[in-house]
Motif scaffolding. Structure first.
Motif, mmCIF file in Angstrom:
data_model
loop_
_atom_site.group_PDB
_atom_site.id
_atom_site.type_symbol
_atom_site.label_atom_id
_atom_site.label_comp_id
_atom_site.label_asym_id
_atom_site.label_seq_id
_atom_site.Cartn_x
_atom_site.Cartn_y
_atom_site.Cartn_z
ATOM 1 N N CYS A 1 -8.485 -1.515 -28.607
ATOM 2 C CA CYS A 1 -8.396 -1.089 -30.007
ATOM 3 C C CYS A 1 -9.665 -1.464 -30.767
ATOM 4 C CB CYS A 1 -7.170 -1.711 -30.675
ATOM 5 S SG CYS A 1 -5.618 -0.969 -30.135
ATOM 6 N N THR A 2 -10.222 -2.631 -30.464
ATOM 7 C CA THR A 2 -11.483 -3.032 -31.094
ATOM 8 C C THR A 2 -12.605 -2.079 -30.710
ATOM 9 O OG1 THR A 2 -10.792 -5.343 -31.076
ATOM 10 C CG2 THR A 2 -13.143 -4.926 -31.337
ATOM 11 N N MET B 1 -5.838 -5.272 -27.334
ATOM 12 C CA MET B 1 -6.662 -5.723 -28.463
ATOM 13 C C MET B 1 -8.122 -5.355 -28.257
ATOM 14 S SD MET B 1 -4.933 -9.360 -29.701
ATOM 15 C CE MET B 1 -6.329 -10.233 -29.125
ATOM 16 N N ALA C 1 -1.591 -7.383 -23.675
ATOM 17 C CA ALA C 1 -1.867 -7.564 -25.103
ATOM 18 C C ALA C 1 -3.356 -7.811 -25.338
ATOM 19 C CB ALA C 1 -1.034 -8.706 -25.660
ATOM 20 N N MET C 2 -3.970 -8.633 -24.485
ATOM 21 C CA MET C 2 -5.408 -8.883 -24.623
ATOM 22 C C MET C 2 -6.201 -7.601 -24.363
ATOM 23 S SD MET C 2 -5.951 -12.766 -23.088
ATOM 24 C CE MET C 2 -6.624 -12.120 -21.616
#
Length: 144
Positions: free
Chosen positions: A112-113, A109, A105-106
């Motif tokens: 995606c950033t 994220m 998940a990290m």
């Protein structure tokens, strides 16, 4: 000529950043992390006639999703149900899978950033004399 090459490289990098972010997200959502042994799909006859497909069935398990057979719909076209088995974080299969969920998940994220920021690198290539490409590349390395 040099500006065209830099623009093409940044467009390719942007496209690949977006593709990798989506691929990681799909892998996280997938229920195909563990695939069980092949089970027959009910080749026996019911009521004197054969029904349904003869394809074997394989149960699968993902980080928080699974695919199982629906017993009362055994001979329909859609006899498997895929969806989450974990309603909250503590119901994830094991501590190792919980850690995997956190790290993935990290990473997703961050990816995606970076994919979002990479779209803006078409217009702005540095902020405060720091190359956005270098910073985003470092973040992608950390996410990987």
């Amino acid at each position: 000529m040099c500006h065209v090459i830099v623009t093409c490289r940044s467009m390719l990098w942007t496209l690949l950043s977006i593709v990798v972010a989506f691929a990681e997200l799909i892998a996280f959502m997938s229920a195909d992390w563990l695939i069980g042994k092949e089970k027959p799909s009910g080749s026996e006859e019911v009521g004197g006639r054969a029904g349904g497909s003869q394809e074997p069935y394989r149960p699968t398990l993902g980080i928080y999703g699974r695919c199982t057979r629906i017993s009362h719909m055994q001979f329909s076209r859609r006899d498997t149900l895929c969806g989450p088995y974990a309603e909250n974080f503590s119901e994830i299969a094991s501590g190792f899978w919980q850690a995997t969920a956190i790290f993935l998940a990290m990473g997703i994220m961050i990816l995606c950033t970076v994919a979002f920021v990479s779209v803006f690198t078409m217009c702005v290539q540095s902020i405060m004399k720091k190359s956005i490409f270098n910073v985003c590349g470092l973040l992608q390395g950390i996410a990987g």
